[in-house]
Design an enzyme around this catalytic site. Structure first.
Site, PDB file in Angstrom:
ATOM      1  N   SER A  22       0.806  -1.233   0.000  1.00 54.43           N
ATOM      2  CA  SER A  22       0.000   0.000   0.000  1.00 54.43           C
ATOM      3  C   SER A  22       0.835   1.277   0.000  1.00 54.43           C
ATOM      4  O   SER A  22       0.506   2.217  -0.740  1.00 54.43           O
ATOM      5  CB  SER A  22      -0.974   0.001   1.187  1.00 54.43           C
ATOM      6  OG  SER A  22      -1.964  -0.967   0.961  1.00 54.43           O
ATOM      7  N   LYS A  71      -9.460  -5.269  10.825  1.00 54.14           N
ATOM      8  CA  LYS A  71     -10.557  -4.847   9.941  1.00 54.14           C
ATOM      9  C   LYS A  71     -11.935  -4.952  10.596  1.00 54.14           C
ATOM     10  O   LYS A  71     -12.865  -4.251  10.201  1.00 54.14           O
ATOM     11  CB  LYS A  71     -10.560  -5.692   8.655  1.00 54.14           C
ATOM     12  CG  LYS A  71      -9.438  -5.369   7.689  1.00 54.14           C
ATOM     13  CD  LYS A  71      -9.622  -6.159   6.409  1.00 54.14           C
ATOM     14  CE  LYS A  71      -8.469  -5.984   5.467  1.00 54.14           C
ATOM     15  NZ  LYS A  71      -8.690  -6.604   4.166  1.00 54.14           N
ATOM     16  N   GLU A  83     -22.906   1.248   4.481  1.00 56.07           N
ATOM     17  CA  GLU A  83     -23.813   0.099   4.635  1.00 56.07           C
ATOM     18  C   GLU A  83     -23.196  -1.213   4.137  1.00 56.07           C
ATOM     19  O   GLU A  83     -23.333  -2.256   4.779  1.00 56.07           O
ATOM     20  CB  GLU A  83     -25.109   0.382   3.886  1.00 56.07           C
ATOM     21  CG  GLU A  83     -26.178  -0.657   4.197  1.00 56.07           C
ATOM     22  CD  GLU A  83     -27.399  -0.506   3.308  1.00 56.07           C
ATOM     23  OE1 GLU A  83     -27.629   0.612   2.791  1.00 56.07           O
ATOM     24  OE2 GLU A  83     -28.103  -1.519   3.120  1.00 56.07           O
ATOM     25  N   ASP A 107     -12.322  -3.303  -0.514  1.00 57.08           N
ATOM     26  CA  ASP A 107     -11.856  -4.612  -1.009  1.00 57.08           C
ATOM     27  C   ASP A 107     -12.831  -5.182  -2.039  1.00 57.08           C
ATOM     28  O   ASP A 107     -12.431  -5.647  -3.108  1.00 57.08           O
ATOM     29  CB  ASP A 107     -11.715  -5.616   0.143  1.00 57.08           C
ATOM     30  CG  ASP A 107     -10.473  -5.353   0.985  1.00 57.08           C
ATOM     31  OD1 ASP A 107      -9.514  -4.761   0.459  1.00 57.08           O
ATOM     32  OD2 ASP A 107     -10.470  -5.742   2.169  1.00 57.08           O
ATOM     33  N   GLY A 133     -14.344 -17.159   5.550  1.00 59.17           N
ATOM     34  CA  GLY A 133     -13.770 -16.152   6.449  1.00 59.17           C
ATOM     35  C   GLY A 133     -14.068 -14.746   5.963  1.00 59.17           C
ATOM     36  O   GLY A 133     -15.048 -14.518   5.248  1.00 59.17           O
ATOM     37  N   LEU A 225      -8.059 -14.941  -4.471  1.00 55.77           N
ATOM     38  CA  LEU A 225      -7.743 -13.646  -3.843  1.00 55.77           C
ATOM     39  C   LEU A 225      -6.255 -13.533  -3.507  1.00 55.77           C
ATOM     40  O   LEU A 225      -5.750 -12.452  -3.238  1.00 55.77           O
ATOM     41  CB  LEU A 225      -8.568 -13.432  -2.562  1.00 55.77           C
ATOM     42  CG  LEU A 225     -10.090 -13.474  -2.680  1.00 55.77           C
ATOM     43  CD1 LEU A 225     -10.729 -12.828  -1.443  1.00 55.77           C
ATOM     44  CD2 LEU A 225     -10.610 -12.792  -3.929  1.00 55.77           C
ATOM     45  N   GLY A 248      -5.170 -12.215  -7.243  1.00 55.03           N
ATOM     46  CA  GLY A 248      -5.548 -11.132  -6.327  1.00 55.03           C
ATOM     47  C   GLY A 248      -4.841  -9.807  -6.558  1.00 55.03           C
ATOM     48  O   GLY A 248      -5.112  -8.831  -5.850  1.00 55.03           O
TER      49      GLY A 248
HETATM   50  P1  ATR Z   1      -9.592 -14.161   5.689  1.00 57.21           P
HETATM   51  O1  ATR Z   1     -10.059 -12.947   6.426  1.00 57.21           O
HETATM   52  O2  ATR Z   1      -8.296 -13.949   4.945  1.00 57.21           O
HETATM   53  O3  ATR Z   1     -10.640 -14.779   4.838  1.00 57.21           O
HETATM   54  P2  ATR Z   1     -10.041 -15.976   7.859  1.00 57.21           P
HETATM   55  O4  ATR Z   1     -11.237 -15.175   8.240  1.00 57.21           O
HETATM   56  O5  ATR Z   1      -9.121 -16.415   8.934  1.00 57.21           O
HETATM   57  O6  ATR Z   1      -9.150 -15.192   6.813  1.00 57.21           O
HETATM   58  O7  ATR Z   1     -10.535 -17.241   7.004  1.00 57.21           O
HETATM   59  C1  ATR Z   1      -9.650 -18.171   6.520  1.00 57.21           C
HETATM   60  C2  ATR Z   1     -10.374 -19.143   5.594  1.00 57.21           C
HETATM   61  O8  ATR Z   1      -9.399 -20.061   5.090  1.00 57.21           O
HETATM   62  C3  ATR Z   1     -11.431 -19.999   6.274  1.00 57.21           C
HETATM   63  O9  ATR Z   1     -12.445 -20.304   5.343  1.00 57.21           O
HETATM   64  C4  ATR Z   1     -10.628 -21.241   6.661  1.00 57.21           C
HETATM   65  O10 ATR Z   1     -11.403 -22.418   6.852  1.00 57.21           O
HETATM   66  P3  ATR Z   1     -12.017 -22.755   8.314  1.00 57.21           P
HETATM   67  O11 ATR Z   1     -13.214 -21.870   8.483  1.00 57.21           O
HETATM   68  O12 ATR Z   1     -12.364 -24.204   8.249  1.00 57.21           O
HETATM   69  O13 ATR Z   1     -10.927 -22.445   9.316  1.00 57.21           O
HETATM   70  C5  ATR Z   1      -9.778 -21.396   5.440  1.00 57.21           C
HETATM   71  N1  ATR Z   1      -8.596 -22.200   5.704  1.00 57.21           N
HETATM   72  C6  ATR Z   1      -7.474 -21.811   6.349  1.00 57.21           C
HETATM   73  N2  ATR Z   1      -6.565 -22.827   6.388  1.00 57.21           N
HETATM   74  C7  ATR Z   1      -7.148 -23.876   5.729  1.00 57.21           C
HETATM   75  C8  ATR Z   1      -6.726 -25.199   5.406  1.00 57.21           C
HETATM   76  N3  ATR Z   1      -5.519 -25.653   5.761  1.00 57.21           N
HETATM   77  N4  ATR Z   1      -7.571 -25.992   4.699  1.00 57.21           N
HETATM   78  C9  ATR Z   1      -8.781 -25.544   4.316  1.00 57.21           C
HETATM   79  N5  ATR Z   1      -9.238 -24.304   4.596  1.00 57.21           N
HETATM   80  C10 ATR Z   1      -8.437 -23.484   5.290  1.00 57.21           C
END
Ligand code: ATR
Length: 288
Positions: A22, A71, A83, A107, A133, A225, A248
């Protein structure tokens, strides 16, 4: 760059922030547009976010970006939240206007711009979101706002995918469903897939949330992403199966453009954007 008594300060609040692109981007935009400003990183330690936010007001800082891990937490300290940012549940840009802190999420707009510039439109499309997530929330809200026909969500923890579906259905008139990872290969109706998890990100670049090659055969467009690596294993599989692939980088670039435009109340011309994007790509390629 000439810094003087009227140079405005902008920045990025997060922890860590050292590897962010950034500052490079925003200072590049400022130079190209001719804004007397500097953009720096603010590494905000855990427990210091509220003080940091008050500092913005006290120091007359006009705008900041917000990144991991703040965030969501930042939202409670703001005076107003746009909103869509509220629906997504995350703010990545703050504009300070008349001493009021207003939160936005650029984003999703950045991602949308990066899709549209490749002629990808979501209206009436059935989309798959891998992950549930923060990134997935922004993608789901974007798809709903753009009038997608149906949103299908898969996630390692399926209950989180269900929660996200419920959230989207409560805010928008759109059909949603969840699907197990194992069932993905049986689906031929999912033409656009968004990969929003951290799986496949540097340094674990061999990882992929979906290994079944059959899954990729019916995809028209695959979006990841992640921008490091530039082509994840997920995108490589999709490209080899004939899909259009989008990483991304465009989202990262355009969310910065949109934040810059918001702070300065202007629209950047296409040719300046193109020039900046090429400079940005050079920087990415040469980054260590
Ligand atoms: P972000 O804000 O970057 O989306 P996050 O909110 O921590 O980060 O979400 C991470 C996402 O990656 C989630 O969907 C997570 O799955 P879980 O909800 O089951 O934790 C997914 N994720 C992270 N590591 C993973 C892995 N090794 N295999 C499958 N999914 C994974």
């Amino acid at each position: 760059m000439r810094i003087n008594g009227t140079t405005a300060l902008y920045g990025l609040m997060g922890h860590p922030v050292e590897h962010s692109f950034s500052p490079f981007l925003q200072n590049l935009f400022a130079k190209k547009i001719g804004k007397n400003m500097v953009y720096v990183t603010f590494n905000v330690d855990e427990g210091q976010l509220e003080s940091a936010v008050e500092g913005l007001r006290a120091l007359n800082i006009k705008g900041v970006n917000v990144t991991v891990p703040y965030k969501v937490e930042i939202m409670q300290y703001l005076d107003h939240i746009d909103e869509v940012a509220r629906n997504i549940g995350a703010v990545n840009t703050i504009k300070v206007e008349n001493d009021q802190l207003i939160g936005y999420n650029t984003d999703w707009l950045g991602l949308l711009a990066s899709l549209n510039e490749r002629d990808v439109y979501l209206k009436d499309k059935s989309v798959l979101i891998i992950g549930a997530g923060g990134g997935a929330r922004a993608v789901a809200v974007m798809c709903a706002k753009e009038g997608a026909k149906k949103i299908t969500i898969t996630n390692r923890t399926l209950s989180k995918a269900k929660d996200l579906c419920a959230l989207i259905e409560s805010q928008y008139q759109i059909e949603t469903e969840t699907v197990h990872f194992e069932a993905l290969k049986e689906r031929t109706d999912l033409r656009i897939a968004f990969q929003t998890t951290s799986v496949g990100m540097y340094p674990h670049i061999e990882n992929n949330p979906v290994y079944e090659t059959k899954f990729y055969k019916t995809l028209d467009v695959a979006i990841d992403l992640i921008y490091n690596p530039i082509e994840t294993h997920f995108l490589k599989e999709a490209r080899e199966a004939g899909a259009l692939t989008i990483n991304g980088l465009g989202m990262l670039f355009h969310q910065g453009i949109i934040a810059f435009e918001l702070w300065h109340g202007l629209k950047m011309g296409e040719s300046i954007k193109d020039t900046c994007y090429n400079v940005f790509l050079d920087e990415i390629v040469n980054a260590d």
